[in-house]
Motif scaffolding. Structure first.
Motif, PDB file in Angstrom:
ATOM      1  N   THR A 143      12.353 -22.443  -1.181  1.00 52.71           N
ATOM      2  CA  THR A 143      10.965 -22.174  -0.785  1.00 52.71           C
ATOM      3  C   THR A 143       9.987 -22.977  -1.647  1.00 52.71           C
ATOM      4  O   THR A 143       9.025 -23.562  -1.137  1.00 52.71           O
ATOM      5  CB  THR A 143      10.646 -20.671  -0.891  1.00 52.71           C
ATOM      6  OG1 THR A 143      11.628 -19.960  -0.161  1.00 52.71           O
ATOM      7  CG2 THR A 143       9.278 -20.352  -0.351  1.00 52.71           C
TER       8      THR A 143
ATOM      9  N   VAL B 131       2.681 -18.451   1.381  1.00 56.64           N
ATOM     10  CA  VAL B 131       4.140 -18.299   1.358  1.00 56.64           C
ATOM     11  C   VAL B 131       4.542 -16.916   1.893  1.00 56.64           C
ATOM     12  O   VAL B 131       5.654 -16.719   2.362  1.00 56.64           O
ATOM     13  CB  VAL B 131       4.682 -18.497  -0.084  1.00 56.64           C
ATOM     14  CG1 VAL B 131       6.197 -18.358  -0.129  1.00 56.64           C
ATOM     15  CG2 VAL B 131       4.277 -19.870  -0.623  1.00 56.64           C
TER      16      VAL B 131
ATOM     17  N   ARG C  73       0.511  -9.995 -11.357  1.00 58.52           N
ATOM     18  CA  ARG C  73      -0.213  -8.728 -11.178  1.00 58.52           C
ATOM     19  C   ARG C  73      -1.134  -8.379 -12.332  1.00 58.52           C
ATOM     20  O   ARG C  73      -2.136  -7.718 -12.145  1.00 58.52           O
ATOM     21  CB  ARG C  73       0.800  -7.582 -11.006  1.00 58.52           C
ATOM     22  CG  ARG C  73       1.092  -7.306  -9.573  1.00 58.52           C
ATOM     23  CD  ARG C  73       1.846  -6.006  -9.395  1.00 58.52           C
ATOM     24  NE  ARG C  73       2.584  -6.102  -8.145  1.00 58.52           N
ATOM     25  CZ  ARG C  73       3.831  -6.525  -8.052  1.00 58.52           C
ATOM     26  NH1 ARG C  73       4.503  -6.845  -9.130  1.00 58.52           N
ATOM     27  NH2 ARG C  73       4.419  -6.598  -6.875  1.00 58.52           N
TER      28      ARG C  73
ATOM     29  N   THR D  85       5.358 -13.501   3.813  1.00 59.52           N
ATOM     30  CA  THR D  85       5.826 -13.180   5.169  1.00 59.52           C
ATOM     31  C   THR D  85       5.951 -11.669   5.294  1.00 59.52           C
ATOM     32  O   THR D  85       6.620 -11.027   4.483  1.00 59.52           O
ATOM     33  CB  THR D  85       7.205 -13.807   5.477  1.00 59.52           C
ATOM     34  OG1 THR D  85       8.103 -13.496   4.418  1.00 59.52           O
ATOM     35  CG2 THR D  85       7.125 -15.294   5.660  1.00 59.52           C
TER      36      THR D  85
ATOM     37  N   ARG E 197       4.637 -15.043  -9.679  1.00 59.62           N
ATOM     38  CA  ARG E 197       5.448 -15.718 -10.704  1.00 59.62           C
ATOM     39  C   ARG E 197       6.929 -15.411 -10.535  1.00 59.62           C
ATOM     40  O   ARG E 197       7.681 -15.368 -11.510  1.00 59.62           O
ATOM     41  CB  ARG E 197       4.986 -15.304 -12.100  1.00 59.62           C
ATOM     42  CG  ARG E 197       5.194 -13.833 -12.359  1.00 59.62           C
ATOM     43  CD  ARG E 197       4.921 -13.456 -13.800  1.00 59.62           C
ATOM     44  NE  ARG E 197       4.957 -12.011 -13.958  1.00 59.62           N
ATOM     45  CZ  ARG E 197       4.600 -11.379 -15.060  1.00 59.62           C
ATOM     46  NH1 ARG E 197       4.183 -12.060 -16.096  1.00 59.62           N
ATOM     47  NH2 ARG E 197       4.678 -10.069 -15.121  1.00 59.62           N
ATOM     48  N   SER E 198       7.376 -15.161  -9.292  1.00 59.69           N
ATOM     49  CA  SER E 198       8.794 -14.837  -9.123  1.00 59.69           C
ATOM     50  C   SER E 198       9.643 -16.075  -9.399  1.00 59.69           C
ATOM     51  O   SER E 198       9.156 -17.207  -9.348  1.00 59.69           O
ATOM     52  CB  SER E 198       9.072 -14.355  -7.699  1.00 59.69           C
ATOM     53  OG  SER E 198       9.049 -15.445  -6.807  1.00 59.69           O
TER      54      SER E 198
HETATM   55  P1  NAD Z   1       8.063 -11.026  -5.601  1.00 57.75           P
HETATM   56  O1  NAD Z   1       7.694  -9.640  -5.218  1.00 57.75           O
HETATM   57  O2  NAD Z   1       9.356 -11.286  -6.289  1.00 57.75           O
HETATM   58  O3  NAD Z   1       6.927 -11.615  -6.536  1.00 57.75           O
HETATM   59  C1  NAD Z   1       5.578 -11.420  -6.238  1.00 57.75           C
HETATM   60  C2  NAD Z   1       4.755 -11.987  -7.371  1.00 57.75           C
HETATM   61  O4  NAD Z   1       3.392 -11.846  -7.015  1.00 57.75           O
HETATM   62  C3  NAD Z   1       4.936 -11.248  -8.687  1.00 57.75           C
HETATM   63  O5  NAD Z   1       5.016 -12.212  -9.730  1.00 57.75           O
HETATM   64  C4  NAD Z   1       3.668 -10.422  -8.846  1.00 57.75           C
HETATM   65  O6  NAD Z   1       3.284 -10.252 -10.198  1.00 57.75           O
HETATM   66  C5  NAD Z   1       2.659 -11.258  -8.082  1.00 57.75           C
HETATM   67  N1  NAD Z   1       1.580 -10.461  -7.514  1.00 57.75           N
HETATM   68  C6  NAD Z   1       1.672  -9.424  -6.648  1.00 57.75           C
HETATM   69  N2  NAD Z   1       0.457  -8.933  -6.374  1.00 57.75           N
HETATM   70  C7  NAD Z   1      -0.431  -9.685  -7.058  1.00 57.75           C
HETATM   71  C8  NAD Z   1      -1.830  -9.655  -7.199  1.00 57.75           C
HETATM   72  N3  NAD Z   1      -2.589  -8.743  -6.570  1.00 57.75           N
HETATM   73  N4  NAD Z   1      -2.421 -10.569  -7.983  1.00 57.75           N
HETATM   74  C9  NAD Z   1      -1.687 -11.495  -8.651  1.00 57.75           C
HETATM   75  N5  NAD Z   1      -0.322 -11.575  -8.559  1.00 57.75           N
HETATM   76  C10 NAD Z   1       0.281 -10.672  -7.772  1.00 57.75           C
HETATM   77  O7  NAD Z   1       7.935 -11.889  -4.255  1.00 57.75           O
HETATM   78  P2  NAD Z   1       8.594 -13.301  -3.839  1.00 57.75           P
HETATM   79  O8  NAD Z   1      10.044 -13.124  -3.630  1.00 57.75           O
HETATM   80  O9  NAD Z   1       8.104 -14.382  -4.732  1.00 57.75           O
HETATM   81  O10 NAD Z   1       7.932 -13.470  -2.395  1.00 57.75           O
HETATM   82  C11 NAD Z   1       6.549 -13.532  -2.233  1.00 57.75           C
HETATM   83  C12 NAD Z   1       6.228 -13.548  -0.751  1.00 57.75           C
HETATM   84  O11 NAD Z   1       6.780 -14.723  -0.190  1.00 57.75           O
HETATM   85  C13 NAD Z   1       6.833 -12.390   0.051  1.00 57.75           C
HETATM   86  O12 NAD Z   1       5.946 -12.038   1.081  1.00 57.75           O
HETATM   87  C14 NAD Z   1       8.098 -12.998   0.641  1.00 57.75           C
HETATM   88  O13 NAD Z   1       8.468 -12.353   1.861  1.00 57.75           O
HETATM   89  C15 NAD Z   1       7.633 -14.394   0.890  1.00 57.75           C
HETATM   90  N6  NAD Z   1       8.699 -15.401   0.935  1.00 57.75           N
HETATM   91  C16 NAD Z   1       8.609 -16.307   1.934  1.00 57.75           C
HETATM   92  C17 NAD Z   1       9.533 -17.332   2.017  1.00 57.75           C
HETATM   93  C18 NAD Z   1       9.394 -18.368   3.088  1.00 57.75           C
HETATM   94  O14 NAD Z   1      10.276 -19.170   3.282  1.00 57.75           O
HETATM   95  N7  NAD Z   1       8.255 -18.400   3.791  1.00 57.75           N
HETATM   96  C19 NAD Z   1      10.576 -17.383   1.090  1.00 57.75           C
HETATM   97  C20 NAD Z   1      10.610 -16.464   0.026  1.00 57.75           C
HETATM   98  C21 NAD Z   1       9.648 -15.472  -0.026  1.00 57.75           C
END
Ligand code: NAD
Length: 296
Positions: free
Chosen positions: A143, A236, A197, A238, A169-170
């Protein structure tokens, strides 16, 4: 007063098409099709639907996509054994474990059982270390690599010399992306800030971004007030939602952002298709490493 969208769409389809054409050419020239093995634990609708689309795309490109399904009550020991066994199979070129795992399973131990050369989605410490060291391998998180590809596809979205803000920051998206867009080895040469967050005043930081990447996993988090006029916004996120016409996806970015942004990625149809295409390129590169240039 009616406002009309000002932003241009940064669509995934043309980028995905180019990557898939390259993959399909390479795969057609190989004696043995590349093989991707997916390990799925428990019954997870989202993972099943994702794997369905991966299987379809793999079949179209001539890639063999296999699956091992284990019950949700498997323990870490047995899961590690299964991943190690599959990883040792020479006919398997690429191996992905579907994360998140059911509660109680140790993700880090499981990920460590994936052979680093067969890791096509940045799950291992080795893959993440390579990203950090600026080694552009086909093992980086797909991604994050897809976001780099999308931005590189449109000269007006080039992050070079720009302020980039990444919300999230994931280890699969935000953190590696920060390195890929501005760290050593980066061809993007942006200047990223990564928010999470607990970051103070995320909207103010977002408003300073020339390129804003949102990977927070919070539906509609970013509204037009968070966006600098003319900025590039990559969504990003979904989130599946049910509509009168069936299921669809929405992102982390509210559609009103189109009124102020210069460019934005649609959901669906933005990052998602490019991610799947990049993943297929990683699989093909695992089988035929000399046939692909360095990644991201
Ligand atoms: P995750 O939950 O592991 O990480 C989310 C991150 O966002 C965390 O670091 C958190 O601290 C931060 N965060 C959350 N709320 C926040 C806020 N209000 N302010 C600042 N930071 C905030 O999620 P992920 O695995 O990184 O996925 C993120 C999104 O991307 C999800 O919706 C997932 O479904 C989507 N995703 C899409 C694809 C794609 O191919 N389109 C691939 C992977 C993930």
């Amino acid at each position: 007063m009616m406002t009309s969208p000002a932003a241009a769409l940064l669509k995934g389809a043309p980028v995905a098409k180019r990557i898939k054409a390259q993959v399909s050419d390479v795969v057609a020239s190989l004696d043995t099709p590349p093989c991707l093995l997916n390990v799925l634990v428990g019954h997870n609708e989202a993972a099943l639907s994702y794997l369905g689309s991966i299987d379809k795309l793999a079949a179209r490109l001539g890639i063999d996509s296999r699956r091992v399904e284990l019950p949700a009550d498997v323990d870490t020991e047995d899961l590690c054994r299964a991943v190690t066994e599959q990883g040792a199979d020479p006919s398997v070129h690429a191996l992905m474990v579907q994360f998140p795992l059911p509660k109680g399973l140790d993700r880090a131990r499981v990920a460590a059982c994936i052979p680093p050369a067969k890791d096509v989605d940045g799950a291992t410490i080795e893959s993440l270390g390579a990203v950090l060291a600026g080694q552009r391998r086909h093992t980086a998180p797909a991604t994050a690599a897809a976001v780099v590809e999308l931005l590189a596809s449109e000269p007006a979205c080039d992050p070079e010399g720009k302020d980039v803000v990444i919300i999230g920051r994931s280890l699969v998206v935000g953190r590696p992306l920060g390195v890929m867009l501005g760290g050593p080895g980066s061809t993007a040469n942006g200047t990223p800030t990564i928010c999470h967050r607990r970051s103070p005043d995320v909207p103010a930081k977002a408003r300073r971004a020339d390129v804003l990447v949102v990977a927070a996993g919070v539906r509609g988090l970013v509204t037009r007030e968070w966006v600098k006029p003319g900025a590039v916004v990559v969504d990003v996120g979904t989130h599946p939602i049910e509509t009168e016409d069936g299921w669809t996806l929405v992102g982390d970015v509210d559609p009103t952002v189109a009124e102020v942004a210069g460019w934005f990625t649609p959901v669906p149809g933005g990052v998602g298709p490019v991610t799947n295409a990049v993943l297929m390129r990683h699989v093909a590169a695992a089988a035929a490493p000399t046939r692909f240039e360095s990644a991201w």
